[in-house]
Design a protein around this motif. Structure first.
Motif, mmCIF file in Angstrom:
data_model
loop_
_atom_site.group_PDB
_atom_site.id
_atom_site.type_symbol
_atom_site.label_atom_id
_atom_site.label_comp_id
_atom_site.label_asym_id
_atom_site.label_seq_id
_atom_site.Cartn_x
_atom_site.Cartn_y
_atom_site.Cartn_z
ATOM 1 N N ASN A 115 0.853 -1.185 0.000
ATOM 2 C CA ASN A 115 0.000 0.000 0.000
ATOM 3 C C ASN A 115 0.892 1.239 0.000
ATOM 4 O O ASN A 115 1.518 1.568 1.001
ATOM 5 C CB ASN A 115 -0.896 -0.026 1.238
ATOM 6 N N PHE B 32 -4.796 -3.306 2.506
ATOM 7 C CA PHE B 32 -5.734 -2.188 2.389
ATOM 8 C C PHE B 32 -6.916 -2.480 3.313
ATOM 9 O O PHE B 32 -7.666 -3.442 3.098
ATOM 10 C CB PHE B 32 -6.200 -2.053 0.929
ATOM 11 N N TYR C 253 -13.382 0.808 -2.662
ATOM 12 C CA TYR C 253 -12.073 1.296 -3.062
ATOM 13 C C TYR C 253 -12.090 1.561 -4.559
ATOM 14 O O TYR C 253 -12.735 0.832 -5.323
ATOM 15 C CB TYR C 253 -10.976 0.266 -2.772
ATOM 16 N N GLN D 286 -2.830 -0.557 -7.067
ATOM 17 C CA GLN D 286 -3.151 0.223 -5.872
ATOM 18 C C GLN D 286 -4.658 0.412 -5.735
ATOM 19 O O GLN D 286 -5.379 0.578 -6.718
ATOM 20 C CB GLN D 286 -2.481 1.593 -5.941
#
Length: 397
Positions: A168, A182, A211, A218
């Protein structure tokens, strides 16, 4: 024998005598492969799917060891060359992700197992490019203080199937080190990838954690990091186009949402949709390949005279609203205690994995109406142990 039947046999012959697809004992060619995880013996049952009948026949060397304890989730890499299995473990930090290469006739060959960042992994899903794998842990590394879960992201080597942890890059710990996970909400149970968003179901507080998907695997935190559902027992999430559907076992309803900017979700105007009469405990939902129909798995029923698990079928209207499919047989009975559902690669059949009786149920899909019917040569197939989830692939690239 009909012309379509002859055509199917001829097509199978042309494709190198079905060396790649394999031939089925029922006369048609193998249109796809299926793998079903089972927790009783920590194994994976492998099947070939017959194009003409939907019949399942066992693969060579099936069942296969899952590479860990309590396999609960399974995903196939785009192209079908690798299968990823999440082994939940025994609660002692022994959960993992096992990687299998897919060979001729769908035969699995174990490659390696990988640990996740947190503990007790429960769900796995790949991205649309086959480059990244998302694994949901019910306990993040800081679980003792936060009670939260996490998503572990792996990059996938498309040639070898090897997994590499994606750190992360946005968050560091107190020591200035980058985290390798995450964080999501409390008691996460399911993860879904939809477009440029990843959503998790957090059963601890009945929320959805979104997310955004960024570069290099990412995950980026959105402005509305927690979406309150108002549900009482959210059991699954299904993302199809701009529509998102949640199943709420507490109220026996489907909660429809529309996906917006920043991975936001807005409840649809018509609100919650009641499940069909006599059904209860919806646990999973699936949209067909054309996004025309929604199918909801019901773990149980309120019909004391005819106790069975079932599939509720709905038409998805242009607005995303749901209307029950008009059919006196709807909901459709399946095996006992279904947990997952999938459509075959040719979009002809639906299959459910049934935990309580360790079976797979197959149904034929009417492409025009969405109605389901039994397969012509029998709709129930024994899996291995207590079936949990299942995945399919059409070929190996």
């Amino acid at each position: 024998m009909t012309l379509s039947r002859i055509g199917r046999i001829s097509r199978a012959f042309v494709v190198s005598m079905a060396v790649v697809l394999g031939m089925s004992a029922c006369g048609g060619y193998t249109v796809g492969f299926m793998w079903v995880t089972g927790t009783q013996y920590n194994q994976i049952a492998g099947f070939k799917i017959d194009d003409y009948t939907g019949n399942l026949t066992n693969m060579v060397n099936s069942p296969y060891s899952s590479g860990g304890a309590n396999p609960v989730s399974i995903s196939v890499r785009i192209g079908g060359n690798f299968v990823f299995v999440v082994n939940k473990g025994t609660g002692k930090g022994d959960g993992n992700v096992s990687v299998f290469a897919v060979g001729e006739d769908g035969i699995l060959t174990f490659q390696a197992s990988y640990s996740t960042a947190g503990n007790t992994p429960v769900w796995v899903s790949g991205d649309s490019t086959g480059s990244f794998l998302y694994v949901l842990d019910s306990q993040a590394p800081d679980f003792a203080t936060t009670g939260n879960g996490d998503i572990t992201v792996f990059s996938v080597d498309g040639s070898t199937g090897r997994l590499q942890l994606v750190p992360n890059q946005l968050i560091k710990n107190a020591q200035g080190q980058q985290l390798n996970y995450f964080e999501v909400g409390k008691v996460p149970t399911m993860l879904r990838v939809g477009g440029s968003c990843v959503y998790t179901v957090d059963s601890g507080d009945q929320t959805i954690y979104p997310y955004g998907v960024g570069g290099q695997g990412q995950l980026t935190v959105e402005s509305n990091s927690t979406i309150k559902t108002g549900g009482t027992n959210i059991t699954s999430i299904n993302v199809t186009g701009n529509n998102v559907y949640l199943t709420d076992a507490g109220t026996n309803q489907i909660l429809p949402y529309t996906q917006g900017g920043g991975c936001s979700l807005a409840a649809q105007v018509d609100g919650a949709v009641a499940n069909l009469p006599l059904t209860s405990n919806p646990t999973y939902s699936m949209t067909d390949s054309k996004n025309k129909f929604l199918y909801v798995l019901n773990h149980s029923t309120t019909n004391g005279n005819n106790v069975y698990s079932s599939i509720s079928a709905f038409v998805i209207e242009s607005t995303g609203a749901l209307v029950p499919i008009s059919d006196p047989q709807n909901p459709y009975p399946v095996g006992n205690g279904p947990t997952c559902m999938i459509e075959d690669p040719s979009s002809q059949y639906v299959y459910t994995s049934n935990n309580n009786d360790g079976s797979v149920t197959g149904k034929y899909i009417n492409q025009n109406t969405g109605q389901l019917s039994d397969l012509p040569r029998g709709s129930t197939f024994p899996a291995t142990g207590l079936a949990t989830c299942l995945a399919v692939s059409g070929n190996v690239d």
